[in-house]
Design an enzyme around this catalytic site. Sequence first.
Site, PDB file in Angstrom:
ATOM      1  N   ASN A   7     -22.679   6.683  -1.840  1.00  6.86           N
ATOM      2  CA  ASN A   7     -21.348   6.743  -1.158  1.00  6.86           C
ATOM      3  C   ASN A   7     -21.218   5.630  -1.412  1.00  6.86           C
ATOM      4  O   ASN A   7     -21.621   4.116  -1.267  1.00  6.86           O
ATOM      5  CB  ASN A   7     -22.485   6.654   0.471  1.00  6.86           C
ATOM      6  CG  ASN A   7     -20.599   5.787   1.736  1.00  6.86           C
ATOM      7  OD1 ASN A   7     -19.910   5.855   1.029  1.00  6.86           O
ATOM      8  ND2 ASN A   7     -21.525   5.527   2.739  1.00  6.86           N
ATOM      9  N   ARG A  90     -20.049  11.043  -0.781  1.00  6.48           N
ATOM     10  CA  ARG A  90     -19.447  11.081   0.679  1.00  6.48           C
ATOM     11  C   ARG A  90     -17.536  10.659   0.668  1.00  6.48           C
ATOM     12  O   ARG A  90     -17.626   9.888   0.221  1.00  6.48           O
ATOM     13  CB  ARG A  90     -20.075  10.330   1.795  1.00  6.48           C
ATOM     14  CG  ARG A  90     -19.646   9.721   3.319  1.00  6.48           C
ATOM     15  CD  ARG A  90     -19.725   8.412   3.814  1.00  6.48           C
ATOM     16  NE  ARG A  90     -18.529   7.976   4.440  1.00  6.48           N
ATOM     17  CZ  ARG A  90     -19.012   7.280   5.705  1.00  6.48           C
ATOM     18  NH1 ARG A  90     -18.996   5.651   4.626  1.00  6.48           N
ATOM     19  NH2 ARG A  90     -17.880   7.371   6.775  1.00  6.48           N
ATOM     20  N   HIS A 179     -17.038   9.666  11.105  1.00  5.28           N
ATOM     21  CA  HIS A 179     -18.949  10.006  11.562  1.00  5.28           C
ATOM     22  C   HIS A 179     -19.437  11.124  11.118  1.00  5.28           C
ATOM     23  O   HIS A 179     -20.625  11.371  11.947  1.00  5.28           O
ATOM     24  CB  HIS A 179     -18.648   9.598  12.558  1.00  5.28           C
ATOM     25  CG  HIS A 179     -19.116   7.962  12.412  1.00  5.28           C
ATOM     26  ND1 HIS A 179     -18.650   7.376  13.459  1.00  5.28           N
ATOM     27  CD2 HIS A 179     -18.567   7.134  11.455  1.00  5.28           C
ATOM     28  CE1 HIS A 179     -17.856   6.237  13.440  1.00  5.28           C
ATOM     29  NE2 HIS A 179     -18.145   5.449  11.600  1.00  5.28           N
ATOM     30  N   ARG A 238     -13.308  -3.533  15.343  1.00  2.00           N
ATOM     31  CA  ARG A 238     -12.020  -2.718  15.374  1.00  2.00           C
ATOM     32  C   ARG A 238     -11.759  -1.998  17.135  1.00  2.00           C
ATOM     33  O   ARG A 238     -12.948  -2.805  17.865  1.00  2.00           O
ATOM     34  CB  ARG A 238     -12.593  -1.317  15.076  1.00  2.00           C
ATOM     35  CG  ARG A 238     -11.875  -0.973  13.682  1.00  2.00           C
ATOM     36  CD  ARG A 238     -12.139   0.233  12.877  1.00  2.00           C
ATOM     37  NE  ARG A 238     -13.742   0.023  12.919  1.00  2.00           N
ATOM     38  CZ  ARG A 238     -14.157   1.194  12.232  1.00  2.00           C
ATOM     39  NH1 ARG A 238     -13.505   2.022  11.736  1.00  2.00           N
ATOM     40  NH2 ARG A 238     -15.472   1.123  11.698  1.00  2.00           N
ATOM     41  N   GLU A 381     -27.178  10.233   7.495  1.00  2.00           N
ATOM     42  CA  GLU A 381     -26.606  11.055   6.602  1.00  2.00           C
ATOM     43  C   GLU A 381     -26.606  11.155   4.730  1.00  2.00           C
ATOM     44  O   GLU A 381     -26.428  12.381   4.728  1.00  2.00           O
ATOM     45  CB  GLU A 381     -25.523   9.885   6.414  1.00  2.00           C
ATOM     46  CG  GLU A 381     -25.075   9.621   8.097  1.00  2.00           C
ATOM     47  CD  GLU A 381     -23.813   8.583   7.908  1.00  2.00           C
ATOM     48  OE1 GLU A 381     -22.554   8.842   8.336  1.00  2.00           O
ATOM     49  OE2 GLU A 381     -23.971   7.315   8.237  1.00  2.00           O
TER      50      GLU A 381
END
Length: 399
Positions: A7, A90, A179, A238, A381
Amino acid sequence: MKILVINSGSSSIKFQLIEMPEKKVSASGMVERIGLDQSRIKLSANGAEIEESMEIRNHEAGLEMVAELLLQPSLGLLKNADEIDAVGHRVVHGGSTFSKTVVIDKEVKEKIKELFDLAPLHNPHNFKGIEVSEKIFKKAIQIAVFDTAFHQSMPEEAFRYAIPEKFYKKYQIRTYGFHGTSHKYVSQKAMAYLNKPSSKIITVHLGNGCSITAVKDGKSVEHSLGFGPMNGLIMGTRSGDIDQSVIFYLMDELGYSSGEVKKILQEESGMYGLTGYSDLREIEMKAEEGDHICQLALTMNAYRVKKYIGAYVAVLNGLDAIVFTAGIGENSDMMRKLICSDLDFLGIDLDEAKNRVRSKDLREIQTGDSRAKILVIPTNEEIEIARQSFDLINQKGSL
Protein backbone atom coordinates in the site's frame (compact mmCIF):
# COMPACT_ATOMS: atom_id res chain seq x y z
CA MET A 1 2.47 -19.01 -2.66
CA LYS A 2 4.28 -15.94 -1.33
CA ILE A 3 2.40 -12.69 -1.99
CA LEU A 4 3.78 -9.30 -1.01
CA VAL A 5 0.99 -6.78 -0.43
CA ILE A 6 1.95 -3.13 -0.88
CA ASN A 7 0.00 0.00 0.00
CA SER A 8 2.08 2.88 -1.34
CA GLY A 9 1.06 6.29 0.05
CA SER A 10 2.38 9.82 -0.38
CA SER A 11 5.16 9.45 2.21
CA SER A 12 4.78 5.88 3.40
CA ILE A 13 4.69 2.26 2.27
CA LYS A 14 2.74 -0.35 4.23
CA PHE A 15 3.56 -3.96 3.42
CA GLN A 16 2.78 -7.55 4.39
CA LEU A 17 4.31 -10.81 3.22
CA ILE A 18 1.49 -13.36 3.19
CA GLU A 19 1.55 -17.10 2.55
CA MET A 20 -1.45 -18.18 0.51
CA PRO A 21 -3.80 -19.98 0.64
CA GLU A 22 -3.01 -20.33 4.37
CA LYS A 23 -3.44 -16.54 4.86
CA LYS A 24 -0.38 -16.65 7.11
CA VAL A 25 1.25 -13.25 7.64
CA SER A 26 4.98 -14.00 7.64
CA ALA A 27 6.06 -10.37 7.96
CA SER A 28 4.49 -6.93 8.17
CA GLY A 29 5.80 -3.42 8.42
CA MET A 30 5.86 0.15 7.26
CA VAL A 31 8.25 2.68 5.76
CA GLU A 32 7.41 6.15 7.10
CA ARG A 33 8.38 9.74 6.29
CA ILE A 34 9.79 8.95 2.84
CA GLY A 35 11.69 11.98 1.51
CA LEU A 36 11.50 13.73 4.87
CA ASP A 37 13.97 14.07 7.73
CA GLN A 38 14.50 10.95 9.82
CA SER A 39 12.68 8.40 7.71
CA ARG A 40 11.86 5.18 9.52
CA ILE A 41 11.29 1.54 8.64
CA LYS A 42 9.59 -1.03 10.87
CA LEU A 43 9.24 -4.78 10.39
CA SER A 44 7.72 -7.57 12.47
CA ALA A 45 8.48 -11.18 11.55
CA ASN A 46 8.79 -14.48 13.42
CA GLY A 47 8.69 -12.76 16.78
CA ALA A 48 11.43 -10.30 15.78
CA GLU A 49 10.87 -6.55 15.79
CA ILE A 50 13.13 -4.32 13.67
CA GLU A 51 12.99 -0.53 13.65
CA GLU A 52 15.57 1.70 12.01
CA SER A 53 15.83 5.43 11.28
CA MET A 54 17.72 6.65 8.24
CA GLU A 55 17.42 8.81 5.14
CA ILE A 56 15.03 7.25 2.62
CA ARG A 57 14.99 9.59 -0.36
CA ASN A 58 12.12 8.14 -2.38
CA HIS A 59 9.76 5.19 -2.80
CA GLU A 60 12.32 3.20 -4.79
CA ALA A 61 14.82 3.46 -1.95
CA GLY A 62 12.04 2.57 0.52
CA LEU A 63 11.04 -0.60 -1.34
CA GLU A 64 14.69 -1.59 -1.73
CA MET A 65 14.97 -1.33 2.06
CA VAL A 66 11.86 -3.53 2.42
CA ALA A 67 13.43 -6.14 0.12
CA GLU A 68 16.72 -6.04 2.05
CA LEU A 69 14.93 -6.65 5.36
CA LEU A 70 12.81 -9.47 3.98
CA LEU A 71 16.00 -11.11 2.69
CA GLN A 72 17.86 -10.99 6.02
CA PRO A 73 19.04 -14.56 6.69
CA SER A 74 18.33 -14.24 10.41
CA LEU A 75 14.60 -13.86 9.70
CA GLY A 76 14.37 -16.90 7.45
CA LEU A 77 11.71 -15.34 5.20
CA LEU A 78 13.25 -15.28 1.72
CA LYS A 79 16.50 -16.39 0.11
CA ASN A 80 16.12 -14.02 -2.84
CA ALA A 81 13.61 -11.55 -4.29
CA ASP A 82 12.54 -14.05 -6.96
CA GLU A 83 10.76 -16.11 -4.29
CA ILE A 84 7.98 -13.51 -4.29
CA ASP A 85 5.32 -15.03 -6.55
CA ALA A 86 3.10 -11.96 -6.75
CA VAL A 87 2.88 -8.38 -5.54
CA GLY A 88 -0.64 -7.16 -4.76
CA HIS A 89 -1.01 -3.40 -4.98
CA ARG A 90 -3.76 -1.32 -3.42
CA VAL A 91 -4.92 1.20 -6.03
CA VAL A 92 -7.46 3.69 -4.71
CA HIS A 93 -9.31 4.71 -7.87
CA GLY A 94 -10.25 2.39 -10.72
CA GLY A 95 -12.91 4.63 -12.23
CA SER A 96 -15.51 2.89 -14.37
CA THR A 97 -12.76 0.93 -16.12
CA PHE A 98 -11.92 -1.56 -13.38
CA SER A 99 -14.68 -3.53 -11.70
CA LYS A 100 -12.41 -6.36 -10.59
CA THR A 101 -8.82 -7.22 -9.70
CA VAL A 102 -6.44 -7.33 -12.69
CA VAL A 103 -2.93 -8.41 -13.64
CA ILE A 104 -0.95 -5.25 -14.32
CA ASP A 105 0.32 -4.78 -17.87
CA LYS A 106 1.22 -1.74 -19.95
CA GLU A 107 -2.42 -1.03 -20.82
CA VAL A 108 -3.54 -1.25 -17.18
CA LYS A 109 -0.75 1.12 -16.14
CA GLU A 110 -1.80 3.66 -18.76
CA LYS A 111 -5.42 3.54 -17.57
CA ILE A 112 -4.34 3.99 -13.93
CA LYS A 113 -2.36 7.06 -15.00
CA GLU A 114 -5.43 8.44 -16.78
CA LEU A 115 -7.24 8.33 -13.42
CA PHE A 116 -4.66 10.47 -11.59
CA ASP A 117 -6.99 13.49 -11.73
CA LEU A 118 -9.76 11.57 -9.94
CA ALA A 119 -7.51 10.62 -7.01
CA PRO A 120 -4.53 13.01 -7.06
CA LEU A 121 -3.57 12.25 -3.45
CA HIS A 122 -3.51 8.49 -3.95
CA ASN A 123 -3.22 7.08 -7.48
CA PRO A 124 0.17 8.66 -8.37
CA HIS A 125 1.76 7.12 -5.27
CA ASN A 126 0.03 3.78 -5.88
CA PHE A 127 1.42 3.90 -9.42
CA LYS A 128 4.93 4.64 -8.16
CA GLY A 129 4.72 1.55 -5.96
CA ILE A 130 3.87 -0.53 -9.04
CA GLU A 131 6.77 0.85 -11.09
CA VAL A 132 9.31 0.32 -8.32
CA SER A 133 8.04 -3.20 -7.58
CA GLU A 134 8.47 -4.16 -11.22
CA LYS A 135 12.18 -3.27 -10.94
CA ILE A 136 12.82 -5.03 -7.63
CA PHE A 137 10.59 -8.12 -7.87
CA LYS A 138 11.17 -8.84 -11.53
CA LYS A 139 9.71 -12.34 -11.64
CA ALA A 140 6.62 -11.56 -9.57
CA ILE A 141 3.18 -11.10 -11.11
CA GLN A 142 2.07 -7.53 -10.39
CA ILE A 143 -1.62 -7.28 -9.49
CA ALA A 144 -3.87 -4.25 -8.89
CA VAL A 145 -6.74 -4.38 -6.39
CA PHE A 146 -8.98 -1.31 -6.63
CA ASP A 147 -10.77 0.36 -3.71
CA THR A 148 -13.57 1.35 -6.06
CA ALA A 149 -14.14 -2.09 -7.63
CA PHE A 150 -16.52 -3.46 -4.95
CA HIS A 151 -18.90 -0.55 -5.52
CA GLN A 152 -19.22 -1.08 -9.28
CA SER A 153 -22.28 -3.22 -8.50
CA MET A 154 -24.28 -0.15 -7.41
CA PRO A 155 -27.35 0.42 -9.61
CA GLU A 156 -27.46 3.45 -11.88
CA GLU A 157 -30.06 5.23 -9.75
CA ALA A 158 -27.56 5.09 -6.87
CA PHE A 159 -24.35 6.10 -8.64
CA ARG A 160 -25.65 8.85 -10.96
CA TYR A 161 -25.81 12.55 -10.05
CA ALA A 162 -28.71 14.78 -11.14
CA ILE A 163 -26.51 16.96 -13.36
CA PRO A 164 -26.52 17.38 -17.16
CA GLU A 165 -26.06 14.08 -18.97
CA LYS A 166 -22.90 15.24 -20.78
CA PHE A 167 -20.92 15.35 -17.53
CA TYR A 168 -21.53 11.66 -17.03
CA LYS A 169 -21.21 10.57 -20.66
CA LYS A 170 -18.08 12.59 -21.48
CA TYR A 171 -16.34 13.01 -18.13
CA GLN A 172 -17.65 10.00 -16.16
CA ILE A 173 -18.73 12.17 -13.20
CA ARG A 174 -20.57 9.73 -10.93
CA THR A 175 -20.33 8.03 -7.55
CA TYR A 176 -17.42 5.60 -7.42
CA GLY A 177 -17.09 4.81 -3.73
CA PHE A 178 -13.99 3.88 -1.73
CA HIS A 179 -12.76 1.63 1.09
CA GLY A 180 -14.16 -1.16 -1.06
CA THR A 181 -11.53 -3.71 -0.06
CA SER A 182 -12.45 -3.24 3.61
CA HIS A 183 -16.22 -3.26 3.03
CA LYS A 184 -15.96 -6.41 0.91
CA TYR A 185 -13.79 -8.20 3.48
CA VAL A 186 -16.01 -7.54 6.49
CA SER A 187 -19.30 -8.06 4.65
CA GLN A 188 -18.12 -11.49 3.47
CA LYS A 189 -17.02 -12.31 7.02
CA ALA A 190 -20.48 -11.27 8.26
CA MET A 191 -22.30 -13.35 5.63
CA ALA A 192 -20.23 -16.41 6.52
CA TYR A 193 -20.82 -15.84 10.23
CA LEU A 194 -24.55 -15.43 9.74
CA ASN A 195 -24.56 -18.36 7.32
CA LYS A 196 -26.84 -16.29 5.15
CA PRO A 197 -25.74 -15.70 1.53
CA SER A 198 -29.00 -13.82 0.92
CA SER A 199 -28.53 -11.02 3.42
CA LYS A 200 -29.00 -7.33 4.13
CA ILE A 201 -25.93 -5.86 5.83
CA ILE A 202 -24.70 -2.35 6.59
CA THR A 203 -20.92 -2.04 6.97
CA VAL A 204 -19.58 1.01 8.83
CA HIS A 205 -15.88 1.74 8.24
CA LEU A 206 -14.76 4.31 10.82
CA GLY A 207 -11.15 5.47 10.82
CA ASN A 208 -9.46 8.71 9.84
CA GLY A 209 -11.41 8.21 6.64
CA CYS A 210 -15.00 7.03 7.13
CA SER A 211 -17.65 5.44 4.94
CA ILE A 212 -20.77 3.31 5.13
CA THR A 213 -22.09 0.75 2.63
CA ALA A 214 -25.37 -1.05 2.08
CA VAL A 215 -24.56 -4.63 1.04
CA LYS A 216 -27.30 -6.85 -0.37
CA ASP A 217 -26.56 -10.52 -1.05
CA GLY A 218 -22.83 -9.75 -0.98
CA LYS A 219 -22.97 -6.81 -3.39
CA SER A 220 -22.58 -3.10 -2.70
CA VAL A 221 -25.83 -1.32 -3.61
CA GLU A 222 -25.28 2.07 -1.92
CA HIS A 223 -22.28 3.87 -0.46
CA SER A 224 -21.54 7.18 1.24
CA LEU A 225 -18.36 8.30 -0.56
CA GLY A 226 -18.85 9.58 -4.07
CA PHE A 227 -16.83 11.00 -6.98
CA GLY A 228 -14.00 11.50 -4.51
CA PRO A 229 -13.39 10.40 -0.92
CA MET A 230 -14.62 13.59 0.77
CA ASN A 231 -18.39 13.41 1.25
CA GLY A 232 -20.68 11.36 3.44
CA LEU A 233 -19.72 10.80 7.07
CA ILE A 234 -17.74 13.23 9.23
CA MET A 235 -14.09 12.16 9.15
CA GLY A 236 -10.81 12.98 10.86
CA THR A 237 -10.04 16.09 8.80
CA ARG A 238 -12.71 15.88 6.06
CA SER A 239 -16.09 17.56 6.41
CA GLY A 240 -18.22 14.89 4.79
CA ASP A 241 -21.56 16.07 3.40
CA ILE A 242 -21.87 19.84 3.04
CA ASP A 243 -24.31 22.17 1.27
CA GLN A 244 -22.78 23.25 -2.06
CA SER A 245 -23.88 26.80 -1.24
CA VAL A 246 -21.25 26.91 1.51
CA ILE A 247 -18.54 26.30 -1.10
CA PHE A 248 -19.88 29.05 -3.37
CA TYR A 249 -20.11 31.44 -0.40
CA LEU A 250 -16.53 30.73 0.66
CA MET A 251 -15.32 31.49 -2.86
CA ASP A 252 -17.67 34.24 -4.06
CA GLU A 253 -18.25 36.18 -0.84
CA LEU A 254 -15.22 35.42 1.33
CA GLY A 255 -12.65 35.33 -1.46
CA TYR A 256 -11.17 31.87 -0.99
CA SER A 257 -9.71 30.16 -4.05
CA SER A 258 -10.87 26.70 -5.11
CA GLY A 259 -7.57 25.27 -3.87
CA GLU A 260 -7.99 26.92 -0.48
CA VAL A 261 -11.57 25.63 -0.16
CA LYS A 262 -10.40 22.12 -1.07
CA LYS A 263 -7.71 22.30 1.64
CA ILE A 264 -10.23 23.56 4.22
CA LEU A 265 -12.74 20.78 3.50
CA GLN A 266 -10.16 18.02 3.12
CA GLU A 267 -7.44 18.84 5.64
CA GLU A 268 -8.87 21.32 8.16
CA SER A 269 -12.45 20.17 8.77
CA GLY A 270 -14.12 17.10 10.24
CA MET A 271 -13.35 16.26 13.86
CA TYR A 272 -10.15 18.28 13.70
CA GLY A 273 -11.97 21.35 12.44
CA LEU A 274 -14.62 21.07 15.14
CA THR A 275 -12.31 20.39 18.10
CA GLY A 276 -8.71 21.19 17.19
CA TYR A 277 -7.79 17.56 17.91
CA SER A 278 -7.05 14.97 15.23
CA ASP A 279 -6.98 11.85 17.47
CA LEU A 280 -10.44 10.56 18.40
CA ARG A 281 -9.08 9.09 21.64
CA GLU A 282 -8.12 12.57 22.76
CA ILE A 283 -11.51 13.95 21.74
CA GLU A 284 -13.26 11.21 23.73
CA MET A 285 -11.09 11.91 26.77
CA LYS A 286 -11.84 15.64 26.60
CA ALA A 287 -15.55 14.90 26.18
CA GLU A 288 -15.55 12.73 29.30
CA GLU A 289 -13.88 15.62 31.16
CA GLY A 290 -16.81 17.85 30.19
CA ASP A 291 -15.47 19.66 27.11
CA HIS A 292 -18.67 20.80 25.36
CA ILE A 293 -17.14 21.19 21.89
CA CYS A 294 -15.73 17.65 21.98
CA GLN A 295 -19.06 16.31 23.23
CA LEU A 296 -20.83 18.10 20.38
CA ALA A 297 -18.35 16.79 17.79
CA LEU A 298 -18.92 13.19 18.91
CA THR A 299 -22.68 13.69 18.87
CA MET A 300 -22.54 15.22 15.39
CA ASN A 301 -20.37 12.37 14.15
CA ALA A 302 -22.75 9.72 15.51
CA TYR A 303 -25.82 11.63 14.26
CA ARG A 304 -24.46 11.61 10.71
CA VAL A 305 -23.87 7.85 10.84
CA LYS A 306 -27.39 7.28 12.24
CA LYS A 307 -28.92 9.22 9.34
CA TYR A 308 -27.14 6.99 6.86
CA ILE A 309 -28.13 3.83 8.72
CA GLY A 310 -31.80 4.86 8.50
CA ALA A 311 -31.47 5.59 4.79
CA TYR A 312 -29.71 2.32 4.07
CA VAL A 313 -32.25 0.24 5.99
CA ALA A 314 -34.81 1.79 3.63
CA VAL A 315 -32.64 1.00 0.57
CA LEU A 316 -32.22 -2.61 1.73
CA ASN A 317 -35.83 -2.90 2.90
CA GLY A 318 -34.64 -4.54 6.09
CA LEU A 319 -31.51 -5.37 8.04
CA ASP A 320 -29.83 -8.58 9.15
CA ALA A 321 -26.68 -7.05 10.61
CA ILE A 322 -24.74 -3.87 11.06
CA VAL A 323 -20.95 -4.21 11.08
CA PHE A 324 -18.46 -1.85 12.71
CA THR A 325 -14.87 -1.97 11.45
CA ALA A 326 -11.56 -0.06 11.06
CA GLY A 327 -9.63 1.72 13.82
CA ILE A 328 -12.49 3.65 15.40
CA GLY A 329 -15.25 1.20 14.54
CA GLU A 330 -13.34 -1.69 16.12
CA ASN A 331 -12.01 0.12 19.20
CA SER A 332 -14.32 2.95 20.23
CA ASP A 333 -17.15 1.63 22.40
CA MET A 334 -18.21 5.26 22.92
CA MET A 335 -18.83 5.86 19.20
CA ARG A 336 -20.66 2.55 18.77
CA LYS A 337 -22.88 3.40 21.76
CA LEU A 338 -23.69 6.88 20.43
CA ILE A 339 -24.46 5.55 16.95
CA CYS A 340 -26.68 2.66 18.09
CA SER A 341 -28.66 4.59 20.68
CA ASP A 342 -32.36 5.14 19.92
CA LEU A 343 -32.39 2.82 16.92
CA ASP A 344 -34.62 0.18 18.53
CA PHE A 345 -37.39 0.98 16.02
CA LEU A 346 -35.05 -0.40 13.34
CA GLY A 347 -34.34 -3.51 15.39
CA ILE A 348 -30.92 -2.30 16.55
CA ASP A 349 -30.44 -2.69 20.32
CA LEU A 350 -26.90 -2.47 21.75
CA ASP A 351 -25.79 -4.42 24.84
CA GLU A 352 -23.58 -1.93 26.72
CA ALA A 353 -21.66 -4.57 28.67
CA LYS A 354 -20.78 -6.52 25.51
CA ASN A 355 -19.93 -3.27 23.76
CA ARG A 356 -17.26 -2.45 26.35
CA VAL A 357 -15.41 -5.77 25.89
CA ARG A 358 -12.13 -5.40 23.97
CA SER A 359 -11.25 -8.18 21.54
CA LYS A 360 -9.51 -8.69 18.22
CA ASP A 361 -12.03 -11.34 17.22
CA LEU A 362 -15.39 -11.07 15.45
CA ARG A 363 -18.00 -10.51 18.15
CA GLU A 364 -21.68 -9.74 18.69
CA ILE A 365 -22.60 -6.74 20.85
CA GLN A 366 -26.41 -6.64 20.57
CA THR A 367 -28.95 -7.56 23.23
CA GLY A 368 -31.05 -10.70 23.09
CA ASP A 369 -34.03 -8.59 22.00
CA SER A 370 -32.25 -6.98 19.03
CA ARG A 371 -33.73 -8.10 15.72
CA ALA A 372 -30.53 -7.20 13.87
CA LYS A 373 -27.07 -8.42 14.78
CA ILE A 374 -24.54 -5.77 15.75
CA LEU A 375 -21.10 -7.11 14.84
CA VAL A 376 -17.59 -5.82 15.39
CA ILE A 377 -15.34 -7.32 12.71
CA PRO A 378 -11.67 -6.33 12.46
CA THR A 379 -10.86 -5.44 8.87
CA ASN A 380 -7.80 -6.79 7.09
CA GLU A 381 -7.37 -5.16 3.73
CA GLU A 382 -3.98 -6.79 3.20
CA ILE A 383 -5.41 -10.29 3.58
CA GLU A 384 -8.24 -9.37 1.21
CA ILE A 385 -5.74 -8.06 -1.37
CA ALA A 386 -3.70 -11.27 -1.02
CA ARG A 387 -6.84 -13.39 -1.38
CA GLN A 388 -8.00 -11.58 -4.50
CA SER A 389 -4.49 -11.79 -5.98
CA PHE A 390 -4.28 -15.52 -5.23
CA ASP A 391 -7.72 -16.19 -6.70
CA LEU A 392 -6.89 -14.26 -9.88
CA ILE A 393 -3.63 -16.15 -10.40
CA ASN A 394 -5.40 -19.48 -9.96
CA GLN A 395 -8.13 -18.47 -12.41
CA LYS A 396 -5.58 -17.52 -15.03
CA GLY A 397 -3.26 -20.44 -14.29
CA SER A 398 -0.37 -17.96 -14.27
CA LEU A 399 1.82 -20.05 -11.95
